[in-house]
Design a protein around this motif. Structure first.
Motif, mmCIF file in Angstrom:
data_model
loop_
_atom_site.group_PDB
_atom_site.id
_atom_site.type_symbol
_atom_site.label_atom_id
_atom_site.label_comp_id
_atom_site.label_asym_id
_atom_site.label_seq_id
_atom_site.Cartn_x
_atom_site.Cartn_y
_atom_site.Cartn_z
ATOM 1 N N LYS A 100 -13.251 4.799 0.022
ATOM 2 C CA LYS A 100 -12.752 4.093 -1.151
ATOM 3 C C LYS A 100 -13.082 4.927 -2.387
ATOM 4 O O LYS A 100 -14.239 5.256 -2.630
ATOM 5 N N TYR A 136 0.855 -1.175 0.000
ATOM 6 C CA TYR A 136 0.000 0.000 0.000
ATOM 7 C C TYR A 136 0.896 1.231 0.000
ATOM 8 O O TYR A 136 1.728 1.403 0.896
ATOM 9 N N ILE A 171 -6.220 -3.379 3.511
ATOM 10 C CA ILE A 171 -6.100 -1.938 3.710
ATOM 11 C C ILE A 171 -6.260 -1.546 5.184
ATOM 12 O O ILE A 171 -5.580 -0.639 5.659
ATOM 13 N N ASN A 218 -11.780 4.162 -5.759
ATOM 14 C CA ASN A 218 -12.059 3.155 -6.787
ATOM 15 C C ASN A 218 -11.462 1.828 -6.332
ATOM 16 O O ASN A 218 -11.099 1.688 -5.178
ATOM 17 N N GLU A 219 -11.360 0.880 -7.217
ATOM 18 C CA GLU A 219 -10.962 -0.478 -6.827
ATOM 19 C C GLU A 219 -9.641 -0.549 -6.067
ATOM 20 O O GLU A 219 -9.517 -1.292 -5.110
ATOM 21 N N ASN A 220 -8.646 0.219 -6.469
ATOM 22 C CA ASN A 220 -7.320 0.143 -5.840
ATOM 23 C C ASN A 220 -6.866 1.457 -5.227
ATOM 24 O O ASN A 220 -5.679 1.638 -4.971
ATOM 25 N N LYS A 221 -7.769 2.392 -4.995
ATOM 26 C CA LYS A 221 -7.376 3.697 -4.476
ATOM 27 C C LYS A 221 -8.298 4.101 -3.322
ATOM 28 O O LYS A 221 -9.509 3.962 -3.413
ATOM 29 N N TYR A 222 -7.686 4.608 -2.243
ATOM 30 C CA TYR A 222 -8.414 4.977 -1.034
ATOM 31 C C TYR A 222 -7.965 6.354 -0.561
ATOM 32 O O TYR A 222 -6.871 6.798 -0.887
ATOM 33 N N GLU A 277 -3.362 0.683 -3.661
ATOM 34 C CA GLU A 277 -3.108 -0.736 -3.411
ATOM 35 C C GLU A 277 -2.404 -1.309 -4.628
ATOM 36 O O GLU A 277 -2.903 -1.221 -5.746
#
Length: 87
Positions: free
Chosen positions: A51, A4, A31, A53-57, A78
């Motif tokens: 969150k 991460y 996460i 999107n799928e891989n971003k926070y 991520e």
């Protein structure tokens, strides 16, 4: 284990009394574990997560006390593929 990548979105003002972490890589299973590890390592209080999107926070932390208390927002990506090589 996933990596991460945390980076601080600058707020535009600087507080010279505290050091901030601007970039960090945390290895964890998910996460939430990464958020806790970051909090423990850098002495910040985890406030919440959104969150994007799928891989971003977006992770929110509180750092400091009293008049030096500051809310920080970190963008966390991520990474499933290993882009960083171990030395």
């Amino acid at each position: 284990m996933k990596k991460y990548i945390f980076y601080l979105r600058p707020a535009g003002r600087t507080n010279r009394h505290q050091s901030r972490v601007y970039f960090c890589v945390i290895i964890a299973k998910d996460i939430l574990l990464a958020a806790r590890k970051f909090s423990n390592i850098y002495g910040s209080t985890y406030s919440g997560m959104m969150k994007v999107n799928e891989n971003k926070y977006q992770l929110f932390y509180t750092q400091g006390k009293g008049q030096y208390k500051e809310e920080l927002m970190y963008i966390v990506i991520e990474e499933e593929k290993n882009r960083f090589e171990s030395i």
